[in-house]
Design a protein around this motif. Structure first.
Motif, PDB file in Angstrom:
ATOM      1  N   THR A   6      18.158  43.157 -14.567  1.00  0.00           N
ATOM      2  CA  THR A   6      16.978  42.686 -15.298  1.00  0.00           C
ATOM      3  C   THR A   6      15.872  43.712 -15.134  1.00  0.00           C
ATOM      4  N   ARG A  33      24.160  42.790 -23.352  1.00  0.00           N
ATOM      5  CA  ARG A  33      22.833  42.176 -23.315  1.00  0.00           C
ATOM      6  C   ARG A  33      23.016  40.672 -23.450  1.00  0.00           C
ATOM      7  N   GLN A  35      20.156  38.512 -22.579  1.00  0.00           N
ATOM      8  CA  GLN A  35      18.783  38.109 -22.897  1.00  0.00           C
ATOM      9  C   GLN A  35      18.049  39.408 -23.228  1.00  0.00           C
ATOM     10  N   ASN A  36      16.800  39.336 -23.670  1.00  0.00           N
ATOM     11  CA  ASN A  36      16.088  40.543 -24.090  1.00  0.00           C
ATOM     12  C   ASN A  36      16.111  41.651 -23.048  1.00  0.00           C
ATOM     13  N   HIS A  81      26.418  28.639 -18.350  1.00  0.00           N
ATOM     14  CA  HIS A  81      25.688  28.944 -19.579  1.00  0.00           C
ATOM     15  C   HIS A  81      25.415  27.659 -20.339  1.00  0.00           C
ATOM     16  N   LYS A  85      23.058  30.399 -27.669  1.00  0.00           N
ATOM     17  CA  LYS A  85      23.624  31.738 -27.726  1.00  0.00           C
ATOM     18  C   LYS A  85      25.048  31.731 -27.186  1.00  0.00           C
ATOM     19  N   THR A  87      28.493  32.637 -25.460  1.00  0.00           N
ATOM     20  CA  THR A  87      28.838  33.373 -24.252  1.00  0.00           C
ATOM     21  C   THR A  87      30.024  34.287 -24.540  1.00  0.00           C
TER      22      THR A  87
END
Length: 96
Positions: A6, A33, A35-36, A81, A85, A87
């Motif tokens: 991260t 990726r 998450q951002n 999760h 989005k 997985t």
């Protein structure tokens, strides 16, 4: 081993935006990726050390933050999760 990377890069100036772009591109080369500013990377220990070294060379540690979470080889039981989005399986073949 699975490593969660991260980062938080200060983008208040052009140099910061450049660092953010370089860090993101390097992470994309080594993982997925999720998450951002969050990547899951399936790496051998030597590759992990090299990637960490390269990322630390790019970051300005007075302004930016990098975090590395080593989840190891038995990561499947450590990840939950929830949400929209989709997985993925880190050991599946990735097509570019």
């Amino acid at each position: 081993m699975l490593v969660l990377i991260t980062y938080d890069v200060n983008t208040q100036d052009v140099a910061g935006r450049r660092r953010l772009n370089k860090i993101a591109k390097l992470c994309v080369k080594h993982g997925q990726r999720v998450q951002n500013s969050v990547f899951e990377c399936l790496l051998e220990n030597c590759d992990y050390k090299m990637l960490q070294h390269e990322l630390l060379k790019i970051a300005d540690l007075d302004k930016d933050s990098l975090r590395f979470y080593k989840l190891g080889d038995k990561y499947a039981t450590k990840i939950e999760h929830f949400g929209a989005k989709a997985t993925y399986d880190p050991q599946d073949v990735m097509l570019f």
